[in-house]
Design a protein around this motif. Structure first.
Motif, PDB file in Angstrom:
ATOM      1  N   ASP A 124      43.013  38.925  40.968  1.00  0.00           N
ATOM      2  CA  ASP A 124      44.433  38.921  40.673  1.00  0.00           C
ATOM      3  C   ASP A 124      44.932  40.206  40.098  1.00  0.00           C
ATOM      4  O   ASP A 124      45.999  41.075  40.627  1.00  0.00           O
ATOM      5  CB  ASP A 124      44.865  37.732  39.830  1.00  0.00           C
ATOM      6  N   ASP A 125      44.122  41.086  39.059  1.00  0.00           N
ATOM      7  CA  ASP A 125      44.609  42.292  38.700  1.00  0.00           C
ATOM      8  C   ASP A 125      44.306  43.259  39.438  1.00  0.00           C
ATOM      9  O   ASP A 125      44.959  44.304  39.299  1.00  0.00           O
ATOM     10  CB  ASP A 125      43.997  42.444  37.383  1.00  0.00           C
ATOM     11  N   GLU A 184      55.794  41.393  34.266  1.00  0.00           N
ATOM     12  CA  GLU A 184      55.170  41.768  35.750  1.00  0.00           C
ATOM     13  C   GLU A 184      56.065  42.950  36.381  1.00  0.00           C
ATOM     14  O   GLU A 184      55.668  43.678  36.801  1.00  0.00           O
ATOM     15  CB  GLU A 184      54.925  40.518  36.559  1.00  0.00           C
ATOM     16  N   ASP A 225      55.377  44.977  39.846  1.00  0.00           N
ATOM     17  CA  ASP A 225      54.895  43.840  40.613  1.00  0.00           C
ATOM     18  C   ASP A 225      55.678  43.229  41.671  1.00  0.00           C
ATOM     19  O   ASP A 225      57.022  43.570  41.301  1.00  0.00           O
ATOM     20  CB  ASP A 225      54.198  42.884  39.418  1.00  0.00           C
ATOM     21  N   ARG A 260      42.193  41.701  32.872  1.00  0.00           N
ATOM     22  CA  ARG A 260      42.431  41.107  31.523  1.00  0.00           C
ATOM     23  C   ARG A 260      41.004  40.575  31.301  1.00  0.00           C
ATOM     24  O   ARG A 260      40.267  39.875  32.044  1.00  0.00           O
ATOM     25  CB  ARG A 260      43.201  40.031  31.674  1.00  0.00           C
ATOM     26  N   ASP A 315      47.175  43.105  41.952  1.00  0.00           N
ATOM     27  CA  ASP A 315      48.583  43.046  41.331  1.00  0.00           C
ATOM     28  C   ASP A 315      48.754  44.485  40.849  1.00  0.00           C
ATOM     29  O   ASP A 315      49.843  45.183  40.448  1.00  0.00           O
ATOM     30  CB  ASP A 315      48.922  42.099  40.202  1.00  0.00           C
TER      31      ASP A 315
HETATM   32 MG    MG Z   1      49.033  39.084  38.148  1.00  0.00          MG
END
Ligand code: MG
Ligand code: GPP
Length: 595
Positions: free
Chosen positions: A345-346, A497, A502, A308, A349
């Motif tokens: 995080d991306d 998610e 996820d 993101r 995930d």
């Molecule tokens: Mg995430």
């Protein structure tokens, strides 16, 4: 020469002076597939796959690009930084300071303090507010302060906000033998509203304050607002939307200025001060966010479109945590750390495979770049960005403040990545944790701890090793802040998610564990949010052993507040083109009109 992708992505579409549309990017973007309902239990639901980095099949979140044009963000107008406004504000400040010493009754003084704070001016008058509240705390003679629901609630709220552990018994006189509030009070709309706002300052186990919340919420919701005076009605809707205690102060100030303007008994110099001061502080924030945009573009972060791109939103999180003008270093450096949180995080995930993530975790835990080429190219770039950014901040701290926070930051990053890898293993092995197991880990995997650690050492002139140790061991106030962030995040993001593939989030863990419906589960998680706020309310009453903790404690509360606002109407971080965009425009880009 061909423009780099970053620039072609962010060329402005149209320029309209006096509006902030020129800051916005307008271009078609890949549509985000709508999430399947949580209750359908779409554990391994569809996700689109792309082949990148050594022909590895990867999930993709199809993130929408940034809504902001970074070229325009880098050249924001900072008119209010001019001397003439600073001089004006100094004069107005003196005038308002004089009002603190005016002889007025205690309720009027409480109202004055409330207005000063809601207008965003509290930070100018910390000592005056402290002195005034101390004398109000010690006053037991003013009958209105004990007999009138409006005044008792206002006093309770402001004293609790400033660290006085006033007993909940002050509300006893409004209750009957059954332990509920007297029904006749439902006619007192101003009193109900004041009681409602006060009830958010409750502590665990305070049944009277809980009852106050039930009673006031119910009767405020039942009101026919057409029958209530317009300004009061607008305050009621605003409060039901979100209480003052949960609102980031800059957003509240922006809203409250417009409301206060319509108030018959407004104090003109106070309103003027609030407007000019807001714009001056906003100019400082604009300068900072433009510096950050420059950094982001130079980092070439656009070339990694698998995460993101939310630079402006990250800055806004940090600004909500600590807005006061003198904390530029905190906001700028923590914005960089927050960008790294989203990036990593991306990777965990969405982008990385379990095998790659195991290797990445090992690199982060060891904090060692030897043999970094073992990592696939993009993951290597992410690791190096995180590693360099952290070390650069550590170097700055050593140079400017004579202390090395890198060992502490490393530890928080390592813990965070261990929490991510645990989630990745759960996902890959189809493990469904209990809610407790999940939240225990999720407090770390949400990423707020690194920002809160920064809020200690980057706001304190003289950070100490003891202070760093204390904060990196995650005191309760910090834990609560991250927990609220995690729960609010899950309330709003988990359907998306799950749809892209996820791990189970708080809602699914609870539904899976208990068989509860989605609706009942949402209520349960909201209840946990309120419970955690109560614990945090108590935590800020504690005596902290180290000096310079003020901004840190404020940042803990404010990160939780920012999460209330970012996630109130959906995923305002991942999909920031609705309320978040409007909030950013009003707090960060649009000056308050001066007449
Ligand atoms: Mg995430
Ligand atoms: C305040 C902070 C930490 C902001 C950084 C942005 C961030 C990582 C948000 C959560 O992302 P997410 O919704 O993907 O979270 P998760 O994957 O942990 O559920």
């Amino acid at each position: 020469m061909a423009l780099p992708a970053l620039l072609t992505n962010f060329l402005p579409s149209s320029i309209r002076p006096n509006q902030h549309s020129f800051l916005l990017v307008s271009r078609p973007c890949s549509s985000f597939s709508s999430p399947s309902a949580i209750s359908s239990g779409a554990r391994f639901a569809k996700c689109s796959l792309t082949i990148e980095d050594q022909d590895t099949a990867r999930r993709s979140a199809n993130w929408k690009p940034s809504v902001w044009d970074y070229g325009s963000v880098q050249s924001l107008n900072t008119d209010f930084a001019e001397d003439k406004y600073t001089e004006q504000v100094q004069r107005l400040k003196e005038e308002v300071k004089g009002l603190f010493h005016k002889e007025i009754n205690q309720v009027a003084k409480l109202e004055f303090i409330d207005v000063v704070q809601r207008l965003g001016l509290g930070y100018h008058f910390e000592t005056d507010i402290k002195n005034a509240l101390s004398s109000i705390y010690n006053n037991t003679e003013d009958a209105q302060l004990s007999d009138d629901l409006y005044a008792v609630s206002l006093r309770f709220r402001l004293l609790r906000q400033h660290g006085y552990n006033l007993q909940q018994d002050v509300f006893q006189r409004f209750m009957n033998k059954m332990g509920t509030f007297n029904e006749s009070l439902k006619e007192d709309v101003r009193g109900l509203l004041s009681l409602y706002e006060a009830s958010f300052h409750g502590l665990e186990g305070e049944t009277i304050v809980d009852e106050a919340w039930n009673f006031a919420s119910k009767h405020l919701k039942d009101l026919n607002l057409d029958e209530v005076p317009a300004n009061l009605a607008s305050n009621v809707s605003h409060a039901l939307d979100m209480p003052i205690h949960w609102r980031p102060n800059r957003l509240e100030a922006r809203w409250f200025m417009d409301t206060y303007e319509k108030q018959q008994d407004k104090i003109p110099c106070l309103l003027r001060f609030a407007k000019v001061d807001f714009n001056i502080v906003q100019s400082i924030h604009k300068k900072e966010v433009s510096n950050m945009a420059r950094w982001w573009v130079e980092l070439g972060a656009n070339k990694m479109t698998f995460f993101r791109d939310r630079l402006v939103e990250h800055y806004f999180w940090c600004c909500a945590m600590v807005f006061e003008p003198q904390y530029t270093e905190f906001r700028e450096m923590t914005t960089k750390l927050t960008c790294m949180v989203t990036l990593i995080d991306d990777v965990y995930d969405v982008y990385g495979t379990l095998e790659e993530l195991e290797v990445l975790t090992d690199f982060i835990v060891r904090w060692d770049i030897t043999d970094v080429d073992k990592l696939p190219l993009k993951i290597r770039a992410c690791f190096l960005a995180l590693y360099n950014t952290t070390n650069e901040i550590g170097y700055w701290m050593m140079r400017e403040r004579g202390i090395n926070p890198i060992p502490h930051m490393r530890k928080v990053w390592a813990d965070e990545c261990k929490a991510y890898i645990k989630e990745a293993r759960w996902y890959n092995k189809g493990i469904k944790p209990t809610l407790d197991e999940y939240v225990d880990n999720g407090v770390t995997s949400i990423g707020g701890l690194i920002m809160l650690l920064g809020s200690y050492f980057l706001t304190t002139d003289k950070p100490t090793e003891e202070g760093l140790d204390y904060v990196s061991n995650i005191p309760s106030v910090m834990h609560c802040s991250a927990k609220i962030l995690r729960l609010n995040n899950d309330l709003s993001t988990s359907s998306y998610e799950l749809a892209r593939g996820d791990n189970f989030k708080a809602l699914e863990c609870h539904m899976n564990e208990t068989g509860a419906s989605e609706e009942a589960t949402r209520e349960h998680i909201k209840h946990l949010v309120r419970k955690t706020w109560k614990r945090m309310n108590r935590d800020v009453f504690e005596d902290y052993p180290y000096s310079g903790f003020g901004p840190f404690l404020g940042a803990c509360l404010n990160l939780a507040r920012a999460s209330q606002c970012f996630y109130q109407y959906g995923d305002g971080h991942g999909l920031p083109d609705h309320e978040t965009k409007a909030h950013i425009v009003s707090a960060l880009f649009d000056p308050v009109p001066l007449d």
